[in-house]
Each structure stands twice: as structure tokens, then as C-alpha cells.
Design an enzyme around this catalytic site. Structure first.
Site, PDB file in Angstrom:
ATOM      1  N   HIS A 160       1.989   8.015   4.473  1.00  0.00           N
ATOM      2  CA  HIS A 160       0.566   8.029   4.104  1.00  0.00           C
ATOM      3  C   HIS A 160       0.004   6.645   3.822  1.00  0.00           C
ATOM      4  O   HIS A 160      -1.194   6.492   3.643  1.00  0.00           O
ATOM      5  CB  HIS A 160       0.358   8.934   2.888  1.00  0.00           C
ATOM      6  CG  HIS A 160       0.548  10.384   3.217  1.00  0.00           C
ATOM      7  ND1 HIS A 160      -0.494  11.235   3.435  1.00  0.00           N
ATOM      8  CD2 HIS A 160       1.677  11.112   3.430  1.00  0.00           C
ATOM      9  CE1 HIS A 160      -0.032  12.437   3.742  1.00  0.00           C
ATOM     10  NE2 HIS A 160       1.296  12.382   3.744  1.00  0.00           N
ATOM     11  N   ASP A 215      -5.576   0.166   2.751  1.00  0.00           N
ATOM     12  CA  ASP A 215      -5.452   1.590   2.473  1.00  0.00           C
ATOM     13  C   ASP A 215      -4.906   2.265   3.718  1.00  0.00           C
ATOM     14  O   ASP A 215      -5.380   1.988   4.822  1.00  0.00           O
ATOM     15  CB  ASP A 215      -6.839   2.161   2.132  1.00  0.00           C
ATOM     16  CG  ASP A 215      -6.758   3.240   1.063  1.00  0.00           C
ATOM     17  OD1 ASP A 215      -5.693   3.862   0.953  1.00  0.00           O
ATOM     18  OD2 ASP A 215      -7.757   3.435   0.353  1.00  0.00           O
ATOM     19  N   ALA A 231     -13.630   8.342   1.833  1.00  0.00           N
ATOM     20  CA  ALA A 231     -14.691   8.101   2.822  1.00  0.00           C
ATOM     21  C   ALA A 231     -15.009   9.394   3.567  1.00  0.00           C
ATOM     22  O   ALA A 231     -16.174   9.738   3.794  1.00  0.00           O
ATOM     23  CB  ALA A 231     -14.249   7.024   3.800  1.00  0.00           C
ATOM     24  N   ASP A 291      28.139  -4.093  34.554  1.00  0.00           N
ATOM     25  CA  ASP A 291      27.508  -4.437  33.277  1.00  0.00           C
ATOM     26  C   ASP A 291      26.661  -3.287  32.748  1.00  0.00           C
ATOM     27  O   ASP A 291      25.797  -2.771  33.456  1.00  0.00           O
ATOM     28  CB  ASP A 291      26.605  -5.667  33.441  1.00  0.00           C
ATOM     29  CG  ASP A 291      27.410  -6.910  33.754  1.00  0.00           C
ATOM     30  OD1 ASP A 291      27.962  -7.481  32.812  1.00  0.00           O
ATOM     31  OD2 ASP A 291      27.502  -7.284  34.948  1.00  0.00           O
TER      32      ASP A 291
HETATM   33  P1  ADQ Z   1      -4.598   7.675  -2.254  1.00  0.00           P
HETATM   34  O1  ADQ Z   1      -4.210   6.276  -2.482  1.00  0.00           O
HETATM   35  O2  ADQ Z   1      -4.514   8.566  -3.422  1.00  0.00           O
HETATM   36  O3  ADQ Z   1      -3.783   8.366  -1.083  1.00  0.00           O
HETATM   37  P2  ADQ Z   1      -7.228   8.466  -0.998  1.00  0.00           P
HETATM   38  O4  ADQ Z   1      -6.939   8.786   0.416  1.00  0.00           O
HETATM   39  O5  ADQ Z   1      -8.511   7.799  -1.196  1.00  0.00           O
HETATM   40  O6  ADQ Z   1      -6.127   7.555  -1.671  1.00  0.00           O
HETATM   41  O7  ADQ Z   1      -7.236   9.801  -1.796  1.00  0.00           O
HETATM   42  C1  ADQ Z   1      -7.671   9.894  -3.130  1.00  0.00           C
HETATM   43  C2  ADQ Z   1      -7.866  11.355  -3.488  1.00  0.00           C
HETATM   44  O8  ADQ Z   1      -8.000  11.466  -4.904  1.00  0.00           O
HETATM   45  C3  ADQ Z   1      -9.099  11.948  -2.870  1.00  0.00           C
HETATM   46  O9  ADQ Z   1      -8.810  13.215  -2.367  1.00  0.00           O
HETATM   47  C4  ADQ Z   1     -10.104  12.020  -4.022  1.00  0.00           C
HETATM   48  O10 ADQ Z   1     -10.939  13.126  -3.947  1.00  0.00           O
HETATM   49  C5  ADQ Z   1      -9.210  12.111  -5.229  1.00  0.00           C
HETATM   50  N1  ADQ Z   1      -9.815  11.406  -6.371  1.00  0.00           N
HETATM   51  C6  ADQ Z   1      -9.953  10.090  -6.510  1.00  0.00           C
HETATM   52  N2  ADQ Z   1     -10.570   9.800  -7.675  1.00  0.00           N
HETATM   53  C7  ADQ Z   1     -10.801  10.975  -8.281  1.00  0.00           C
HETATM   54  C8  ADQ Z   1     -11.382  11.344  -9.524  1.00  0.00           C
HETATM   55  N3  ADQ Z   1     -11.818  10.468 -10.419  1.00  0.00           N
HETATM   56  N4  ADQ Z   1     -11.438  12.647  -9.815  1.00  0.00           N
HETATM   57  C9  ADQ Z   1     -10.960  13.553  -8.949  1.00  0.00           C
HETATM   58  N5  ADQ Z   1     -10.408  13.257  -7.789  1.00  0.00           N
HETATM   59  C10 ADQ Z   1     -10.318  11.990  -7.453  1.00  0.00           C
HETATM   60  C11 ADQ Z   1      -2.723   7.968  -0.191  1.00  0.00           C
HETATM   61  C12 ADQ Z   1      -2.968   6.679   0.608  1.00  0.00           C
HETATM   62  C13 ADQ Z   1      -4.282   6.800   1.355  1.00  0.00           C
HETATM   63  C14 ADQ Z   1      -4.266   8.029   2.258  1.00  0.00           C
HETATM   64  C15 ADQ Z   1      -3.848   9.258   1.481  1.00  0.00           C
HETATM   65  C16 ADQ Z   1      -3.622  10.444   2.401  1.00  0.00           C
HETATM   66  O11 ADQ Z   1      -2.988   5.562  -0.252  1.00  0.00           O
HETATM   67  O12 ADQ Z   1      -4.519   5.644   2.121  1.00  0.00           O
HETATM   68  O13 ADQ Z   1      -5.563   8.249   2.761  1.00  0.00           O
HETATM   69  O14 ADQ Z   1      -2.639   9.048   0.768  1.00  0.00           O
HETATM   70  O15 ADQ Z   1      -2.737  10.145   3.398  1.00  0.00           O
END
Ligand code: ADQ
Length: 740
Positions: free
Chosen positions: A174, A381, A387, A510
């Protein structure tokens, strides 16, 4: 035959990840269960809920006494199909906070200076991976698909493979897979790659990560890929790109639900008539939060007209709070927010509304759908699901703009966003201003085309795509396995051999009888090869011919006394088994062209350290086995290109062999030379041809269908009927035939 669309659609998928999709915590002596936060958990939960599969991982707690433990396990199993792996405080310290988050996480995100290398943490990482393996072995059934996730469990695929050689294993990373220049810092780099290669299919978010991984496998383990396929101990391992999607319906449906509409109204009332800028992250140094705050400060400085008209809602979910770097980052962010608010606030207006907590789903969606501009600006990331969640929550009249970092995996798919370099504060400040003033029409157009895309490849499509490919990889493995010469066919060959009165052996040297060496002169025959060849040739029913690309002098020196016929320079020269003279197969050959081609090869040798030119009587060969693999591959393509141009209209041909490019007269090849022996005697009733190279395909192609043709080493495309995986096996086969 396995195809997910049919039989495999009914197979169970067992997910293994560090955290379960639910977290267990203790409140007032009672255990409570809540959804886990984080990209992997939120993304995959939707898939897991809709299937009858299992999930193995850490529940976030050690339940303590037996009664609590039993109850917890029962609830996790019954209500969530989850199976816990318990980690002790030391495991957590060394495996999770240590090796996973202080070594792999920073290194894979290109923060190599933050990475620490501690061998006792590595030992615990291995131990915990083994614990996951043991737990899986307790719950899996034959035929299950095991899907391992993320950087905490990089060794698990290989551990499982050793226990259950036939298991169907997928692995998905991930986070980014870094370039070789970064990955090579890791003292345990071979083990990590080997660990991952235990899987049948390895997936990454972007094509760049896939490319980096394949490049590391080539440069560290020396394994070449063909169309993303690698050969690992007789198995094909497939490596491919799967940009992870989200449950778009879940977000769009929620965005129009009464609960979210109510939340949004409350929010509008509180912040009205301002525009909302939003960011949502786990609090992590990869997310670029301080950089974004500085850009926001610069924006406020440059655009006073926006003061009192916007509020930046900055939502940070606490993460890895016990790790010191994260504590320091938290203080830095707190200070920056305080400073910016202190500098710009006016009565009734606070520029930044900072929330340091996890929000319930409805509140999160209401923020997403209320925001006019989202800032997703991580320094690195893997993908970034925020996003996509933001886009999916834009319903009815899409009003949000998106500023997206070019170093987030999501940027590969979301090109209509305002794409920024997250280190360029100036660029980000301008992007905020642009995002706020972009026309409604333009905004709508951008949002809609991005939303269309994420709807098409949502989390369900993503999982289906991954699992389908996993099944196809298994199909291919099964297909290939049929071609490996098994004991049954070997016995058949032996019986043919015993019955035959006139036998012909056409053997490459070879890479077929002898492993490839860095320099051609180092591949001298050992006593075993010599004795195999001379014993075979000593049987009056046998004619043994070595068909090689080497020059006649070397072959004479090395094997001239073994009683075998010989072909040199890929068919330019032949020598009978009972003769001493070499004869040209084509009397009209000329060598005058060599002086024109030589300078070009020389130029490539100078530009490619480790490569060199070999001169044969009617051929020139450029060897690059000792060159740095990627550079060698690249240069060889450039050279072939240049040669095609140069030799167009001549009767010369360019031949690409194993780490060689050879230029020789057209019409001369191993197949033609083989015909010399084939046509000599119509009574052959046993023919065995073995070769490892493209040049040996010419031999295979002229032989009768019933001949025993064997390709040594893996090849996705070959005219041979069977495969053997190494020169050692090829020798063994010859020895058994003659009972040596
Ligand atoms: P993360 O580093 O956790 O994931 P991301 O993909 O942005 O990063 O996911 C964050 C998740 O947490 C989202 O589903 C979001 O809704 C939730 N979240 C964040 N802040 C929150 C809050 N304050 N309250 C509730 N929910 C919150 C890792 C990798 C990423 C990759 C994902 C999936 O680092 O790059 O996209 O795995 O593969």
C-alpha cells in the site's frame, strides 16, 4: 484449470494485514470494538464485509485473562469473521514501532535519513511474520486465496509458501516501493525481496513502484522479468499495477443521506459565509502537513482579499503517537497553527480550524461534501484515498476543487486536479488561490471526469481485478508446469532411448550443460561434462553433436578429444565426430564487413563498463553479462537499433542471445547446421536436442515433431516440447540415460 470467474469465484479470500479492520479497546474494564482508521482498513473493509472471507491481524489490544480472551475471539469471529494475532509489548515496540515504522516506512517514503537499522528489531519483525504465518495455517483451508497486505508482512508470502507450497498467495503493497538507489540502503534487502517473491502475484499502486520493484529484483537478485513475470523456483510470479479504489457508492450515498445533510447544514451555519478549505490526514511526516501550513500562511500573506472569507479545516487523525518523530511533528504542527492563527485572526474569524482526532463517518463525509477546496499534498504517498473519498462525496452540483501532490500515487490517475510539487511552498500558495477562484464550469468538468474514473475502478473492481489476475497467474503456472520434464516423461524418454538403434544428440553448451559465467573463458568444461559427453559418444549407437556459438578454436581446445561432432559460431563451422578438420557450412562467406561494424561496437563498449567485444572468424559479438544489468539491457537495445540501421540491405543479421548481441552472416544458424546431421542419416530413431538460448530455437524448429526437445531455463515462448530449469538438471538427465 483455475479461473476466478468460474470455480474460484466461490473460493474464500483470507486477508492478512497488520491491523484487523476493527480495533478493540478497553473502556471501564469492558472491551469495545470500533472500525480501524487508515487507508487499508477503510478501503478493504467494504470488500471484506460483502464476502464470506476471513481476516487475520492484530486487534489493537491484548485481552489479558482467559475469559475476556475467549469472549473477544468469539465476537470477532462471529460478528466480523476476524481472527486475532496477539502481539506483546516487545513485539509492538520492535516489530511495529521499530522495524515497520522506523525502518521500512521512512525508507520506502524516501525519508532515508529517518530510517534506523536495528538487527534486534529485524529479528522481531521476522518472528512476528512467522506468528502471522502460524495463525494463518490454523485457519486456512485447501484452496483458499490468501491475500497478504502491506509493508508489515513482507516476509509472510515466502514463509507461507514454504509451509504450503501449493497455496494461492497474493501480495499488495500500500505504500510506495522506492527506487533501487533508496532500497539498496536496507541491510536485509535480499530477504525482503525473497519474502515478497513467495507470492504468486505482487501488486503495487502505480507503474513506477512496479518498475522500481522489478529493477531491484534484477539488480539485487539477478532475476530478469519478461512482461512483468519472474521465475522463482519453477513458479511464475506476476508483478503488476493496481491503483486502489474506494467504495464510491458508500461516499456518494452517504453524502445525500439526511444525517449528512443535517451535519452539513450545521457546518455551513458555523462557518458561513466562508468557503471551506479542507485537509484530512493521518498525522504523519509523509503527509507534508507543516509544508502545507507554510503554503497556507503565504497564501494569506499574498491574498488579503480572501481574509474572513475562508476557513481552513485541518483534520488530523492521531497516528503512531508513541514514536518520538511523530510527537515532535505534532508539536511542530501545533506551533505552526498557533502562529498562523495568532498572526491573521480577527474578531469572529479564525483562519485554521484544527481538529486532532478521528471523526465518525457521517461527519467526515459532510466535511468532504461541504468543502470548496481540498488540499491533498503529501510529500510521498502510496496512493492517498482521501483525494478519492473527497471526489466521491461531491454530489449534485459538484463544487469542490482539488489540489493534489504529484508525489501521491493518486496523481497518476487524477490528472485534472491542480497538481503541485509539495515542497514548493510558493507553487502551493498559488494553487490555493487558483483553486478558490476557478470557474464553476471548469471545476465541474474536472470533478466529473475524475469522479467518472474513480467510479469505474472502485474498490470492488480493484479487488476483482487483483483476484482475477491472481487466478490467471495460477493458470499460467499450471500451464507451464505441464512443460517441465516430469518423471513420467523422463521414463518415456528412457524407454525410447533403450529401444533406439540410432540416436542423435544436438546439445548447446553455454547455459545448457554449463552455467553461464561472467566471462566466456571462465566456462571451461569440468571433468563431469567431459566424461558425460565422451561416454555418450563412446556408445556406437550414439552421435553426439555440440552446437555452440563459440569459435572453433575454443571448442577444439576444450572438447576436441571427447569424440563429439561440433558446430562453431552458431552454424558457421562444422566438424565431424570422427574428423579433425573444420569446414565452412557456406563457402561464400566473407568477413570484410567486420572492420565497418567494429567501431560501433567499440563505442558501445566504452559507454558500457563491463562489456566487451569478442571477435570470431565470421562474426562479432558484444557481451554485456558483466555490465550493470539495467544499463546493459538499455545499451543492448540501443545497439540493436543502431545495427539495424547500419546493416539494412546487407546479408548480415543481428542476433540477440543471452546477454550478447551478435552480428553474423544471414542464413547461417544452428538449425541449418543441425540439418547437416539430420539429413546424413534417415534412420535416426531417437533425437534429443537441448538449448537455453534464442539461437537454439533454430535447432528445435528443424527437428521432427517426435524429437525430445528441451529448453533449459524458463522461457515464456519456446518451440521446445519440454523445460528443464538448470544445466545441473540437464547433465543429470544425460547421465541417467546412459546410466553413468
Ligand atoms: P494511509 O496512509 O492511512 O494509507 P490514506 O490513503 O489517505 O492514507 O487513507 C487514510 C484513511 O483514513 C482514509 O480512508 C480517511 O477517510 C481516513 N481518515 C483520515 N483522517 C481521518 C479522520 N480524522 N477521521 C476519520 N477518518 C480519517 C496507506 C497508504 C496510502 C494508501 C492507503 C491504501 O499510506 O498511500 O492510499 O494505505 O492503500
Amino acid at each position: 484449470m483455475i479461473t476466478r470467474d468460474s470455480e474460484l469465484a466461490n473460493k474464500r479470500v483470507v486477508i492478512a494485514s497488520n491491523r484487523l479492520p476493527v480495533s478493540v479497546s478497553r473502556k471501564n474494564g469492558r472491551l469495545g470494538i470500533s472500525p480501524s482508521v487508515g487507508g487499508l482498513a477503510t478501503g478493504l473493509s467494504s470488500f471484506h464485509r460483502g464476502s464470506d472471507g476471513l481476516w487475520v491481524g492484530w486487534p489493537g489490544i491484548n485481552p489479558g485473562d482467559t475469559q475476556n480472551k475467549l469472549e473477544l475471539e468469539e465476537t470477532l469471529k462471529k460478528d466480523y469473521n476476524c481472527f486475532p494475532v496477539y502481539l506483546t509489548a516487545t513485539d509492538l515496540k520492535k516489530y511495529y514501532h521499530g522495524f515497520s515504522n522506523r525502518t521500512l516506512w521512512p525508507l520506502f517514503h524516501y525519508f532515508s535519513t529517518y530510517a534506523t537499522y536495528d538487527s534486534s528489531e529485524w529479528a522481531t519483525y521476522k518472528k512476528v511474520n512467522q506468528m502471522f504465518c502460524n495463525r494463518l495455517l490454523e485457519v486456512i483451508r485447501p484452496g483458499d486465496i490468501i491475500w497478504v497486505h502491506d509493508y508489515h508482512l513482507l516476509l509472510l508470502p515466502d514463509m507461507l509458501r514454504r509451509e504450503v507450497p501449493d497455496a494461492i498467495i497474493g501480495f499488495f503493497l500500500h505504500i510506495p516501493f522506492p527506487s533501487m538507489e533508496i532500497f539498496r540502503y536496507l541491510p536485509w534487502r535480499e530477504d525482503i525481496l525473497q519474502g515478497m517473491l513467495g507470492a504468486d502475484l505482487i501488486g503495487f499502486h502505480t507503474y513506477d513502484y512496479t518498475r522500481h520493484f522489478l529493477s531491484c529484483v534484477l539488480r539485487i537478485l539477478g532475476k530478469e522479468q519478461v512482461y512483468g513475470q519472474l521465475i522463482v523456483e519453477n513458479r511464475t510470479v506476476n508483478v503488476d499495477t493496481f491503483p486502489m479504489g474506494i467504495d464510491t457508492d458508500k461516499f456518494s450515498t452517504a453524502a445525500s443521506s439526511p444525517a449528512v445533510i443535517k451535519e452539513r447544514e450545521l457546518l455551513d451555519e458555523r462557518l458561513k459565509p466562508e468557503k471551506i478549505i479542507l485537509s484530512v490526514d493521518r498525522l504523519d511526516f509523509t503527509k507534508g502537513i507543516p509544508e502545507r501550513l507554510r503554503a497556507f500562511e503565504l497564501f494569506l500573506e499574498r491574498y488579503p482579499e480572501w481574509h474572513r472569507k475562508i476557513t481552513y479545516v485541518m483534520l488530523c487523525v492521531p497516528s503512531r503517537t508513541k514514536v518520538r518523530e511523530y510527537q515532535l511533528l505534532k508539536s511542530e504542527i501545533d506551533e505552526l497553527v498557533g502562529k498562523i492563527n495568532g498572526r491573521f485572526d480577527t474578531p469572529g474569524w479564525l483562519p485554521i480550524l484544527y481538529m486532532y482526532r478521528s471523526l465518525p463517518f457521517e461527519e467526515l463525509v459532510s466535511l468532504y461534501s461541504a468543502a470548496d477546496l481540498a488540499l491533498v499534498t503529501p510529500l510521498r504517498d502510496g496512493m492517498n484515498l482521501v483525494a478519492k473519498e473527497y471526489l466521491a462525496s461531491q454530489i449534485d452540483n459538484p463544487k469542490g476543487a482539488l489540489v493534489l501532490s504529484e508525489t501521491a500515487g493518486a496523481a497518476a490517475e487524477l490528472g485534472e486536479a491542480i497538481v503541485v510539487n509539495p515542497n514548493d511552498i510558493n507553487m502551493m500558495a498559488e494553487a490555493i488561490a487558483r483553486g478558490l477562484s476557478i470557474s464553476e464550469k471548469d471545476k465541474k468538468k474536472r470533478i466529473e471526469s475524475m469522479t467518472d474514473r474513480i467510479k469505474k475502478y472502485d474498490i470492488f473492481q480493484w479487488t476483482e481485478d487483483f483476484l482475477n489476475q491472481l487466478c490467471q497467474t495460477r493458470d499460467r503456472q499450471e500451464h507451464n508446469r505441464q512443460f517441465f520434464l516430469a518423471e513420467k516423461e523422463r521414463k518415456e524418454m528412457q524407454s525410447d532411448y533403450n529401444k533406439a538403434g540410432k540416436r542423435l544428440f544436438l546439445l548447446d553448451y553455454d547455459g545448457t550443460l554449463m552455467s553461464l559465467a561472467g566471462k566466456p573463458e571462465l566456462a571451461q568444461p569440468d571433468s563431469e561434462i567431459y566424461s558425460i559427453l565422451s561416454s555418450l559418444a563412446g556408445n556406437p549407437a550414439n552421435t553426439v553433436v555440440l552446437i555452440s556459438g563459440r569459435d572453433s578454436g575454443t571448442l577444439t581446445d576444450w572438447l576436441g578429444g571427447a569424440g563429439v561432432g561440433m558446430v562453431a559460431e552458431h552454424g558457421t563451422w562444422i566438424r565431424e565426430a570422427d574428423g579433425h578438420e573444420w569446414q565452412l557450412t557456406n563457402k561464400g562467406l566473407s568477413a570484410g564487413w567486420k572492420e565497418n561494424v567494429y567501431p560501433l561496437l567499440e563505442m558501445f563498449s566504452v559507454r558500457t563498463p563491463g562489456s566487451f567485444i569478442e571477435e570470431k572468424s565470421y562474426a562479432l559479438v558484444w557481451h554485456y553479462r558483466k555490465a550493470e544489468p539495467e544499463l546493459g539491457n538499455l545499451r543492448s537495445k540501443e545497439l540493436v537499433d543502431a545495427l539495424y540501421d547500419m546493416l539494412a540491405g546487407t546479408d548480415l543479421q543481428v542476433l540477440q542471445g543471452s546477454k550478447v548481441v551478435e552480428i553474423k552472416p544471414a542464413g547461417v544458424n544452428k538449425g541449418r547446421a543441425a540439418l547437416h546431421w539430420l539429413e546424413k542419416d534417415a534412420a535416426w530413431d531417437f533425437i534429443l536436442a537441448m538449448g537455453d538460448d534464442w539461437t537454439d530455437e533454430d535447432t528445435f524448429s528443424v527437428l521432427p515433431d517426435w524429437s525430445w526437445t528441451i529448453k533449459v531455463g524458463f522461457a515464456p515462448f519456446t518451440g521446445a516440447r519440454f523445460l528443464l530449469d538448470s544445466p545441473a538438471k540437464a547433465r543429470k538427465l544425460l547421465k541417467t540415460l546412459e546410466e553413468l
